[in-house]
Design a protein around this motif. Structure first.
Motif, PDB file in Angstrom:
ATOM      1  N   VAL A   1      -6.501   2.748   6.710  1.00  0.00           N
ATOM      2  CA  VAL A   1      -5.486   2.012   7.225  1.00  0.00           C
ATOM      3  C   VAL A   1      -5.742   1.327   8.493  1.00  0.00           C
ATOM      4  O   VAL A   1      -4.686   3.000   9.243  1.00  0.00           O
ATOM      5  CB  VAL A   1      -4.462   1.669   6.194  1.00  0.00           C
ATOM      6  CG1 VAL A   1      -3.511   0.869   6.906  1.00  0.00           C
ATOM      7  CG2 VAL A   1      -5.163   2.346   5.088  1.00  0.00           C
ATOM      8  N   SER A   2      -5.964   0.572   9.116  1.00  0.00           N
ATOM      9  CA  SER A   2      -5.840   0.721  10.570  1.00  0.00           C
ATOM     10  C   SER A   2      -4.321  -0.212  10.510  1.00  0.00           C
ATOM     11  O   SER A   2      -3.518  -1.304   9.085  1.00  0.00           O
ATOM     12  CB  SER A   2      -6.263  -1.194  10.250  1.00  0.00           C
ATOM     13  OG  SER A   2      -6.071  -1.766  12.120  1.00  0.00           O
ATOM     14  N   ASP A   3      -3.472  -0.465  11.419  1.00  0.00           N
ATOM     15  CA  ASP A   3      -2.203  -0.853  11.225  1.00  0.00           C
ATOM     16  C   ASP A   3      -2.712  -2.601  12.086  1.00  0.00           C
ATOM     17  O   ASP A   3      -1.059  -3.091  12.269  1.00  0.00           O
ATOM     18  CB  ASP A   3      -1.896  -0.397  13.141  1.00  0.00           C
ATOM     19  CG  ASP A   3      -1.453   1.037  13.062  1.00  0.00           C
ATOM     20  OD1 ASP A   3      -1.113   1.735  11.937  1.00  0.00           O
ATOM     21  OD2 ASP A   3      -1.305   1.518  13.932  1.00  0.00           O
ATOM     22  N   GLU A   4      -3.192  -2.953  12.609  1.00  0.00           N
ATOM     23  CA  GLU A   4      -3.501  -4.587  12.765  1.00  0.00           C
ATOM     24  C   GLU A   4      -3.172  -4.880  11.020  1.00  0.00           C
ATOM     25  O   GLU A   4      -3.802  -4.198  10.117  1.00  0.00           O
ATOM     26  CB  GLU A   4      -4.954  -4.970  12.804  1.00  0.00           C
ATOM     27  CG  GLU A   4      -4.736  -3.961  14.372  1.00  0.00           C
ATOM     28  CD  GLU A   4      -4.495  -4.797  15.500  1.00  0.00           C
ATOM     29  OE1 GLU A   4      -4.810  -6.251  15.790  1.00  0.00           O
ATOM     30  OE2 GLU A   4      -3.794  -3.967  16.822  1.00  0.00           O
ATOM     31  N   THR A   5      -3.072  -6.255  11.278  1.00  0.00           N
ATOM     32  CA  THR A   5      -3.232  -6.763   9.740  1.00  0.00           C
ATOM     33  C   THR A   5      -4.126  -8.358   9.824  1.00  0.00           C
ATOM     34  O   THR A   5      -4.558  -8.623  11.433  1.00  0.00           O
ATOM     35  CB  THR A   5      -1.556  -7.846   8.934  1.00  0.00           C
ATOM     36  OG1 THR A   5      -0.957  -8.408  10.443  1.00  0.00           O
ATOM     37  CG2 THR A   5      -0.303  -6.532   9.083  1.00  0.00           C
ATOM     38  N   ALA A   6      -4.115  -9.126   8.682  1.00  0.00           N
ATOM     39  CA  ALA A   6      -5.519 -10.301   9.346  1.00  0.00           C
ATOM     40  C   ALA A   6      -4.491 -11.352   8.294  1.00  0.00           C
ATOM     41  O   ALA A   6      -3.884 -11.193   7.110  1.00  0.00           O
ATOM     42  CB  ALA A   6      -6.387  -9.707   8.045  1.00  0.00           C
ATOM     43  N   SER A   7      -5.551 -12.735   8.239  1.00  0.00           N
ATOM     44  CA  SER A   7      -4.607 -12.707   7.959  1.00  0.00           C
ATOM     45  C   SER A   7      -5.786 -14.139   6.789  1.00  0.00           C
ATOM     46  O   SER A   7      -6.337 -14.390   7.380  1.00  0.00           O
ATOM     47  CB  SER A   7      -4.357 -14.844   8.785  1.00  0.00           C
ATOM     48  OG  SER A   7      -4.304 -14.682  10.136  1.00  0.00           O
TER      49      SER A   7
ATOM     50  N   ILE B   1       0.330  -1.205   0.010  1.00  0.00           N
ATOM     51  CA  ILE B   1      -0.034  -0.098   0.317  1.00  0.00           C
ATOM     52  C   ILE B   1       0.884   1.161  -0.370  1.00  0.00           C
ATOM     53  O   ILE B   1       1.832   1.909   0.817  1.00  0.00           O
ATOM     54  CB  ILE B   1      -1.074   0.500   1.152  1.00  0.00           C
ATOM     55  CG1 ILE B   1      -1.571  -1.427   1.421  1.00  0.00           C
ATOM     56  CG2 ILE B   1      -1.702   1.576   1.435  1.00  0.00           C
ATOM     57  CD1 ILE B   1      -2.607  -1.307  -0.017  1.00  0.00           C
ATOM     58  N   PRO B   2       0.461   2.172  -1.275  1.00  0.00           N
ATOM     59  CA  PRO B   2       1.570   3.211  -1.055  1.00  0.00           C
ATOM     60  C   PRO B   2       1.213   4.431   0.313  1.00  0.00           C
ATOM     61  O   PRO B   2       0.205   4.338   1.260  1.00  0.00           O
ATOM     62  CB  PRO B   2       0.871   4.145  -2.238  1.00  0.00           C
ATOM     63  CG  PRO B   2       0.230   3.452  -2.185  1.00  0.00           C
ATOM     64  CD  PRO B   2      -0.506   1.631  -2.259  1.00  0.00           C
ATOM     65  N   LYS B   3       2.322   5.244   0.745  1.00  0.00           N
ATOM     66  CA  LYS B   3       1.529   6.123   1.727  1.00  0.00           C
ATOM     67  C   LYS B   3       1.265   7.297   1.729  1.00  0.00           C
ATOM     68  O   LYS B   3       0.230   7.284   2.771  1.00  0.00           O
ATOM     69  CB  LYS B   3       3.489   7.046   2.248  1.00  0.00           C
ATOM     70  CG  LYS B   3       4.703   6.162   1.448  1.00  0.00           C
ATOM     71  CD  LYS B   3       5.009   6.160   3.249  1.00  0.00           C
ATOM     72  CE  LYS B   3       5.961   5.039   3.353  1.00  0.00           C
ATOM     73  NZ  LYS B   3       5.952   3.923   3.781  1.00  0.00           N
TER      74      LYS B   3
END
Length: 198
Positions: free
Chosen positions: A153-159, A131-133
């Motif tokens: 955009v969340s700081d978390e990531t998903a599986s 994802i671009p800045k």
């Protein structure tokens, strides 16, 4: 020749004549019985032959029907496998898109699936790095005609394999590529089938 001899001779002649008549009638009756038995045997043989022919035709017809059904089943299985492979390849190709094309698809999906309220967009770890800045600015631009729709955009990531999750408090909408392909599986199968086999 005496009278007694004549009587005996007459009785004997009469007895022979009667015996010949009885034998002749017995022979005639035997021939009629034999002829009738032969005709009955021929009739039964013909009936058995006709029934055997009808049975043979019925068995062949059933065998042909079963073979045709088996052929259709095999063709259907092959078509389903081809369609599944094409859909699986399409899903995998999304993960291998160049970053700019992936972002364009994500923005189109956001425009379609975003709710008219504040929320977060959660990516997989690998997609988050693509994802671009200035992506938050792109989100604002895509949602400007949707009153109240704001995503960050969340700081978390998903599986997930690709795509994203939209999170609105306790409500989560799965917009991963796997979830979308599964949700539209039948529609996609119908479209691929129409393109390939109609």
């Amino acid at each position: 020749m005496t009278g007694l001899d004549k009587i005996l001779k007459a009785i004997e002649a009469e007895a022979e004549a009667k015996a010949d008549k009885v034998i002749s009638e017995a022979n005639k009756e035997a021939e009629e019985i034999l002829s009738a038995a032969k005709a009955e045997a021929e009739k039964r043989c013909k009936e058995i032959a006709e029934k055997s022919e009808a049975d043979k035709k019925a068995i062949l017809s059933r065998a042909e029907s079963a073979a045709a059904l088996q052929e259709k089943k095999i063709l259907l299985d092959v078509k389903q496998q081809i369609i599944s492979n094409i859909i699986d390849n399409a899903r995998m190709s999304l993960a291998n898109l160049p970053d700019s094309e992936l972002i364009e698809i994500v923005l189109q999906m956001v425009k379609r699936y975003a709710h008219n309220k504040e929320g977060q967009i959660v990516f997989s770890a690998s997609d988050k790095n693509r994802i671009p800045k200035d992506f938050n600015n792109s989100l604002k631009a895509v949602l400007e005609d949707r009153p109240g729709a704001v995503l960050t955009v969340s700081d978390e990531t998903a599986s997930i394999d690709g795509g994203f999750l939209l999170v609105y408090g306790d409500v989560e909408e799965n917009c991963s590529f796997d979830a979308l392909f599964n949700a539209y599986k039948e529609t996609l199968q119908d479209q691929v089938n129409a393109l390939l086999f109609d």
